[in-house]
Scaffold this motif. Sequence first.
Motif, PDB file in Angstrom:
ATOM      1  N   ILE A 104       5.433 -15.966  -8.150  1.00 58.50           N
ATOM      2  CA  ILE A 104       6.315 -17.136  -8.233  1.00 58.50           C
ATOM      3  C   ILE A 104       6.188 -17.981  -6.975  1.00 58.50           C
ATOM      4  O   ILE A 104       6.143 -19.215  -7.035  1.00 58.50           O
ATOM      5  N   ALA A 105       6.126 -17.327  -5.823  1.00 58.26           N
ATOM      6  CA  ALA A 105       5.986 -18.062  -4.555  1.00 58.26           C
ATOM      7  C   ALA A 105       4.696 -18.867  -4.527  1.00 58.26           C
ATOM      8  O   ALA A 105       4.679 -20.024  -4.073  1.00 58.26           O
ATOM      9  N   LEU A 106       3.607 -18.281  -5.009  1.00 59.79           N
ATOM     10  CA  LEU A 106       2.335 -19.010  -5.064  1.00 59.79           C
ATOM     11  C   LEU A 106       2.449 -20.230  -5.968  1.00 59.79           C
ATOM     12  O   LEU A 106       1.898 -21.302  -5.666  1.00 59.79           O
ATOM     13  N   ASN A 107       3.165 -20.084  -7.086  1.00 59.57           N
ATOM     14  CA  ASN A 107       3.378 -21.226  -7.979  1.00 59.57           C
ATOM     15  C   ASN A 107       4.158 -22.333  -7.277  1.00 59.57           C
ATOM     16  O   ASN A 107       3.859 -23.520  -7.432  1.00 59.57           O
ATOM     17  N   CYS A 108       5.177 -21.938  -6.525  1.00 59.94           N
ATOM     18  CA  CYS A 108       5.977 -22.924  -5.789  1.00 59.94           C
ATOM     19  C   CYS A 108       5.132 -23.640  -4.737  1.00 59.94           C
ATOM     20  O   CYS A 108       5.250 -24.860  -4.549  1.00 59.94           O
ATOM     21  N   ILE A 109       4.299 -22.882  -4.053  1.00 56.70           N
ATOM     22  CA  ILE A 109       3.403 -23.468  -3.051  1.00 56.70           C
ATOM     23  C   ILE A 109       2.490 -24.502  -3.698  1.00 56.70           C
ATOM     24  O   ILE A 109       2.333 -25.622  -3.193  1.00 56.70           O
ATOM     25  N   ASP A 110       1.878 -24.141  -4.810  1.00 54.06           N
ATOM     26  CA  ASP A 110       0.973 -25.059  -5.510  1.00 54.06           C
ATOM     27  C   ASP A 110       1.711 -26.315  -5.955  1.00 54.06           C
ATOM     28  O   ASP A 110       1.190 -27.435  -5.836  1.00 54.06           O
ATOM     29  N   PHE A 111       2.933 -26.135  -6.462  1.00 54.42           N
ATOM     30  CA  PHE A 111       3.710 -27.280  -6.933  1.00 54.42           C
ATOM     31  C   PHE A 111       4.013 -28.239  -5.794  1.00 54.42           C
ATOM     32  O   PHE A 111       3.824 -29.461  -5.933  1.00 54.42           O
ATOM     33  N   LEU A 112       4.485 -27.723  -4.666  1.00 58.09           N
ATOM     34  CA  LEU A 112       4.811 -28.606  -3.542  1.00 58.09           C
ATOM     35  C   LEU A 112       3.576 -29.334  -3.024  1.00 58.09           C
ATOM     36  O   LEU A 112       3.648 -30.514  -2.658  1.00 58.09           O
ATOM     37  N   LYS A 113       2.448 -28.652  -3.018  1.00 57.53           N
ATOM     38  CA  LYS A 113       1.221 -29.311  -2.566  1.00 57.53           C
ATOM     39  C   LYS A 113       0.803 -30.415  -3.539  1.00 57.53           C
ATOM     40  O   LYS A 113       0.283 -31.454  -3.112  1.00 57.53           O
ATOM     41  N   GLN A 114       1.043 -30.204  -4.824  1.00 48.24           N
ATOM     42  CA  GLN A 114       0.714 -31.227  -5.819  1.00 48.24           C
ATOM     43  C   GLN A 114       1.539 -32.487  -5.606  1.00 48.24           C
ATOM     44  O   GLN A 114       1.069 -33.593  -5.879  1.00 48.24           O
ATOM     45  N   VAL A 115       2.787 -32.318  -5.141  1.00 46.90           N
ATOM     46  CA  VAL A 115       3.632 -33.487  -4.874  1.00 46.90           C
ATOM     47  C   VAL A 115       3.581 -33.877  -3.399  1.00 46.90           C
ATOM     48  O   VAL A 115       4.457 -34.576  -2.892  1.00 46.90           O
ATOM     49  N   GLU A 116       2.542 -33.376  -2.701  1.00 46.38           N
ATOM     50  CA  GLU A 116       2.215 -33.766  -1.333  1.00 46.38           C
ATOM     51  C   GLU A 116       3.312 -33.424  -0.332  1.00 46.38           C
ATOM     52  O   GLU A 116       3.677 -34.229   0.528  1.00 46.38           O
ATOM     53  N   LYS A 117       3.836 -32.196  -0.447  1.00 46.94           N
ATOM     54  CA  LYS A 117       4.811 -31.694   0.515  1.00 46.94           C
ATOM     55  C   LYS A 117       4.262 -30.409   1.151  1.00 46.94           C
ATOM     56  O   LYS A 117       3.502 -29.679   0.526  1.00 46.94           O
ATOM     57  N   THR A 118       4.659 -30.148   2.389  1.00 52.10           N
ATOM     58  CA  THR A 118       4.190 -28.962   3.102  1.00 52.10           C
ATOM     59  C   THR A 118       5.138 -27.799   2.874  1.00 52.10           C
ATOM     60  O   THR A 118       6.313 -27.866   3.249  1.00 52.10           O
ATOM     61  N   PRO A 119       4.660 -26.708   2.257  1.00 54.87           N
ATOM     62  CA  PRO A 119       5.545 -25.572   1.961  1.00 54.87           C
ATOM     63  C   PRO A 119       6.048 -24.877   3.230  1.00 54.87           C
ATOM     64  O   PRO A 119       5.288 -24.623   4.163  1.00 54.87           O
TER      65      PRO A 119
END
Length: 238
Positions: A104-119
């Motif tokens: 789940i954490a990896l999914n969250c990381i990928d999502f934030l990067k897609q919206v150009e935010k730094t996890p």
Amino acid sequence: MKRIAIGVGENENIIQACHIFKEKHPKTELRLVYSDEDLIKAAFDRNIDAVIRGSLSASNIIAKLKERYPHLSRATYINNGEQEFLLTPVGIDEGNTVEDKFRIALNCIDFLKQVEKTPKIAILAEGREDDFGRDSSVSNSIKDSRKLTKLLSENTDEDVKNYHILIEKAVQDKRNIIIAPNGRVGNIIFRTMVLLNSWPSYGAVTFGMDRVYIDTSRDQSIEGYLRSLVLAEELIED
């Protein structure tokens, strides 16, 4: 034209939210559905760009989605203007193992990067670090938090910190991914923050499926459902 299907159950705040949304987004088509079966069909319909659970019950819908997408998980997106973060896991049957929370954490990381935010990741446990040994379930939760922190630190380049039970510190530090000890704890945190203290939630982003699906509470306000509509439209690819 973008097409969003949204479920209407006993909480008709969703209908009011749709009316407000249409005034501001007249080019987006909204399809109101009134049964679990029709919402599930919409989730598999490639002519529908996004689906929002709205005020329909979650259990049957999620169970059916998991038949096709077995690794499905959710993270609630909360943004009050000062603090912005994904809270996960929030499904009561999600995040029960370190492996689940890692995925789940990896999914969250990928999502934030897609919206150009730094996890910036915060790991939570059911006690402080010095509470280890006071209770077996607390000790196991602390051990799991250590394992998850180590796993993420070794397998990603992200900023990861174990806050144990100190969620207030994680929020103050503006961590934008908060990993609860399990989905039951995450669900309680969500209800305390959003339904009791009115922190603005945009609904839960759903991972593990190739569709835009926003999960929402049956108890959400008009404004809460409106935010979910806005989020769904933003996530639809032009």
